[in-house]
Design a protein around this motif. Structure first.
Motif, mmCIF file in Angstrom:
data_model
loop_
_atom_site.group_PDB
_atom_site.id
_atom_site.type_symbol
_atom_site.label_atom_id
_atom_site.label_comp_id
_atom_site.label_asym_id
_atom_site.label_seq_id
_atom_site.Cartn_x
_atom_site.Cartn_y
_atom_site.Cartn_z
ATOM 1 N N TRP A 45 31.978 24.452 28.948
ATOM 2 C CA TRP A 45 32.864 25.591 28.814
ATOM 3 C C TRP A 45 33.616 25.867 30.118
ATOM 4 C CZ3 TRP A 45 34.142 27.748 24.312
ATOM 5 C CH2 TRP A 45 33.302 27.541 23.227
ATOM 6 N N VAL A 46 32.908 25.756 31.222
ATOM 7 C CA VAL A 46 33.536 25.989 32.525
ATOM 8 C C VAL A 46 34.664 24.990 32.765
ATOM 9 C CG1 VAL A 46 33.161 25.914 35.023
ATOM 10 C CG2 VAL A 46 31.486 27.034 33.543
ATOM 11 N N ALA A 47 34.450 23.763 32.335
ATOM 12 C CA ALA A 47 35.463 22.721 32.536
ATOM 13 C C ALA A 47 36.767 23.059 31.827
ATOM 14 C CB ALA A 47 34.931 21.380 32.038
ATOM 15 N N ARG A 48 36.734 23.975 30.843
ATOM 16 C CA ARG A 48 37.929 24.311 30.057
ATOM 17 C C ARG A 48 38.654 25.550 30.601
ATOM 18 N NH1 ARG A 48 35.774 24.078 23.927
ATOM 19 N NH2 ARG A 48 38.016 24.071 23.441
ATOM 20 N N ILE A 49 38.115 26.160 31.690
ATOM 21 C CA ILE A 49 38.790 27.308 32.305
ATOM 22 C C ILE A 49 40.089 26.836 32.943
ATOM 23 C CG2 ILE A 49 38.663 29.046 34.135
ATOM 24 C CD1 ILE A 49 35.665 29.138 33.739
ATOM 25 N N PRO A 50 41.214 27.434 32.595
ATOM 26 C CA PRO A 50 42.495 27.001 33.192
ATOM 27 C C PRO A 50 42.562 27.359 34.667
ATOM 28 C CG PRO A 50 42.812 28.975 31.865
ATOM 29 C CD PRO A 50 41.399 28.532 31.629
ATOM 30 N N MET A 51 43.047 26.441 35.450
ATOM 31 C CA MET A 51 43.187 26.692 36.885
ATOM 32 C C MET A 51 44.166 27.823 37.152
ATOM 33 S SD MET A 51 41.152 24.895 38.679
ATOM 34 C CE MET A 51 41.914 25.243 40.263
ATOM 35 N N ALA A 52 45.078 28.071 36.235
ATOM 36 C CA ALA A 52 46.065 29.138 36.418
ATOM 37 C C ALA A 52 45.382 30.487 36.596
ATOM 38 C CB ALA A 52 47.010 29.181 35.227
ATOM 39 N N ALA A 53 44.306 30.740 35.842
ATOM 40 C CA ALA A 53 43.596 32.022 35.956
ATOM 41 C C ALA A 53 42.946 32.154 37.321
ATOM 42 C CB ALA A 53 42.546 32.134 34.855
ATOM 43 N N LEU A 54 42.343 31.072 37.818
ATOM 44 C CA LEU A 54 41.690 31.112 39.126
ATOM 45 C C LEU A 54 42.716 31.177 40.250
ATOM 46 C CD1 LEU A 54 38.871 28.480 38.462
ATOM 47 C CD2 LEU A 54 38.705 30.970 38.400
ATOM 48 N N VAL A 55 43.860 30.524 40.061
ATOM 49 C CA VAL A 55 44.944 30.611 41.044
ATOM 50 C C VAL A 55 45.415 32.057 41.170
ATOM 51 C CG1 VAL A 55 47.368 30.039 41.457
ATOM 52 C CG2 VAL A 55 45.744 28.238 40.860
ATOM 53 N N ALA A 56 45.537 32.749 40.035
ATOM 54 C CA ALA A 56 45.959 34.147 40.063
ATOM 55 C C ALA A 56 44.955 35.013 40.821
ATOM 56 C CB ALA A 56 46.125 34.667 38.637
ATOM 57 N N VAL A 57 43.670 34.741 40.625
ATOM 58 C CA VAL A 57 42.639 35.500 41.348
ATOM 59 C C VAL A 57 42.781 35.290 42.847
ATOM 60 C CG1 VAL A 57 40.158 35.731 41.764
ATOM 61 C CG2 VAL A 57 41.004 35.483 39.424
ATOM 62 N N MET A 58 43.017 34.051 43.263
ATOM 63 C CA MET A 58 43.125 33.757 44.686
ATOM 64 C C MET A 58 44.428 34.315 45.275
ATOM 65 S SD MET A 58 40.249 32.541 45.079
ATOM 66 C CE MET A 58 40.380 32.337 46.845
ATOM 67 N N ILE A 59 45.494 34.363 44.469
ATOM 68 C CA ILE A 59 46.727 35.003 44.937
ATOM 69 C C ILE A 59 46.478 36.491 45.167
ATOM 70 C CG2 ILE A 59 49.058 35.688 44.243
ATOM 71 C CD1 ILE A 59 49.360 32.970 42.893
ATOM 72 N N MET A 60 45.736 37.106 44.257
ATOM 73 C CA MET A 60 45.356 38.515 44.432
ATOM 74 C C MET A 60 44.574 38.706 45.716
ATOM 75 S SD MET A 60 42.368 40.559 44.086
ATOM 76 C CE MET A 60 41.329 39.765 42.878
ATOM 77 N N VAL A 61 43.655 37.799 45.989
ATOM 78 C CA VAL A 61 42.866 37.870 47.219
ATOM 79 C C VAL A 61 43.773 37.735 48.436
ATOM 80 C CG1 VAL A 61 41.121 36.685 48.604
ATOM 81 C CG2 VAL A 61 40.749 37.028 46.161
#
Length: 498
Positions: free
Chosen positions: A313-329
């Motif tokens: 399931w983790v392998a199917r997480i889109p990188m776009a969502a994590l990129v957005a989190v890091m941009i917020m950071v």
């Protein structure tokens, strides 16, 4: 009883927020750990195992609750040459020695000296890491399809919009879940965590580094380990300082230093690489509401659960969502006020901040930028302090008599100003120098006093130095030259002189 109360406050003050924040951190750790493993030239399992072990260990032995430590890019960059030239086992050995060095630093209680890093250097450190965090997301965006940009925009809208409605659940966690569910349902062709690399499927096993126990091995790993120890402690202690300010709570820097060493030794013995505090994940943690050690412990444990049990399931997480989190950071970490107030800030402080930021961003080396900033701060401080020495000429009606009153700090930075402030013209018969308001700091200060005394004495004048404090008198007696027996006239320290 006080220890029990303190432990409850650090572990169970707000378990719900700590667990939710740790969940977000664990999800964000996976692509970061894989990416740092690739940078170091090792299997993704090395970074993932390290992140799990370091996070769990530091939650118990660290000195800064809610700070996240794991495999980092700053450390990975130092490892590249060692892995390439000598292999993975030497990396494990260097990571173990890194921990030993850090424990020694902790036992010597050197971690507390991080307080000498100026606010300008801290600001430069924070701004440079914010820029690097943002730039690290560019490979996921450059050349990406329009769907990726749309997902990033949607994620940012959730991250910044949800807190206006409710703060019960961290908005980054909601963004990751919602965007992942949408991508899985719609079947969008976007880059996912699974594209970053293969995740491990077994628990980390105890493993002693398979390297020869020889002096040659030590000479190979010691320079790398020393650099890793320095970079790791620098980033960890500066991050701890930052979290102290954000949460308005203190931390034990010496305990944190020892804890980082213990965590790196543990990581090296279970197939992981050395790591340190992660400013991005730490900011995610505290801005998601975490304040206790439980958040760090859960981040490590949930990370292991994700990669072993839920990896499909983790392998199917889109990188776009994590990129957005890091941009917020990145946006939240950058000190925007430091840019807006550049014109009103003292020039020296602005130079230190900009030099630190630019150096770290250009070299991708935290240690170079911070060391440069500290050196510049010291230079500016000494120049400023050097100008505080004041020599005042006191008028006197007695012919051939000169009197001076000195105030300020006399050290190598102000010695030349001090010596140049005395008039050496004419033929005085007696010179009196009142040093009641002066503090002598070093050998250069003594040499400066010697220089003034010798110049007047060569003109045949009697020289008296009065009002010197006990520390200055002791320094003069130990290293001064003007009071030797073969000299005709010497200095006369007089603590009771008016």
């Amino acid at each position: 009883m006080s220890l029990i109360i303190s432990a409850r406050q650090q572990w169970l003050a707000n378990p719900r927020r700590d667990l939710l924040a740790g969940t977000v951190v664990a999800l964000a750790l996976i692509p970061e750990a894989i990416a740092f493993s690739i940078i170091a030239g090792v299997d993704p399992a090395v970074g993932l195992y390290a992140s799990f072990i370091i996070a769990v260990t530091i939650s118990i032995v660290g000195g800064r609750p809610a700070m996240i430590s794991a495999a980092t890019g700053a450390m990975a960059l130092v490892m590249v040459t060692l892995v390439r030239d000598h292999g993975l086992e030497y990396l494990f050995a260097a990571s173990l020695l890194t921990g030993v060095f850090q424990i020694i630093v902790g036992l010597l209680k050197l971690g507390r000296y991080i307080r000498f890093v100026s606010r300008s250097v801290m600001t430069g450190f924070v701004n440079s890491l914010a820029i690097l965090i943002f730039l690290a997301q560019m490979p996921e965006l450059i050349g990406a399809n329009w769907q990726t940009f749309a997902l990033v925009a949607a994620s940012l809208a959730i991250i910044y919009g949800v807190p206006r409605i409710t703060k019960a659940i961290p908005s980054p966690l909601i963004a990751i879940v919602v965007i992942s569910a949408f991508v899985i349902w719609s079947g969008l062709d976007v880059r996912t965590v699974g594209d970053m690399g293969q995740m491990p499927s077994t628990l980390p096993m105890f493993h002693l580094p398979a390297v020869p126990l020889t002096w040659e091995t030590f000479t190979i790993i010691a320079p790398v380990a020393a650099t890793l120890a320095f970079v790791g402690l620098l980033e960890s202690l500066l991050t701890a300082n930052l979290l102290d300010d954000i949460t308005d709570t203190p931390s034990d820097k010496d305990r944190e230093t020892r804890g980082q060493g213990i965590a790196n030794i543990a990581a090296s013995l279970f197939g992981g690489m050395a790591g340190c505090a992660m400013i991005g994940q730490s900011i995610i943690n505290v801005t998601s509401g975490a304040r206790g050690r439980l958040s760090t412990l859960w981040a490590g444990l949930f990370l292991l659960f994700l990669i072993l049990v839920l990896q499909d399931w983790v392998a199917r997480i889109p990188m776009a969502a994590l990129v957005a989190v890091m941009i917020m950071v990145s946006v939240g970490t950058f000190d925007w006020k430091s840019v807006l107030s550049l014109r009103s800030t003292p020039v020296q402080s602005s130079i230190v901040m900009l030099a630190t930021t630019i150096t770290v961003v250009v070299t991708h080396d935290l240690s170079k930028g911070v060391v440069l900033g500290v050196i510049l701060s010291a230079i500016f401080f000494m120049r400023k302090l050097g100008k505080t020495i004041v020599v005042q000429d006191i008028e006197t009606a007695e012919p051939g008599v000169l009197r001076y009153r000195v105030s300020g700090q006399l050290f190598f930075g102000s010695a030349d100003v001090f010596a140049a402030s005395f008039e050496h013209h004419g033929q005085p018969t007696r010179v009196e120098i009142d040093m009641t308001d002066v503090h002598l700091w070093d050998l250069t200060a003594v040499v400066a006093v010697d220089k003034v005394v010798f110049r007047y004495r060569r003109q045949g004048a009697e020289v008296r130095v009065i009002g010197m404090n006990e520390a200055g008198q002791s320094l003069i007696q130990r290293v001064g030259k003007h009071d030797k027996a073969h000299l005709p006239v010497g200095i006369v320290p007089d603590l009771n002189a008016p």
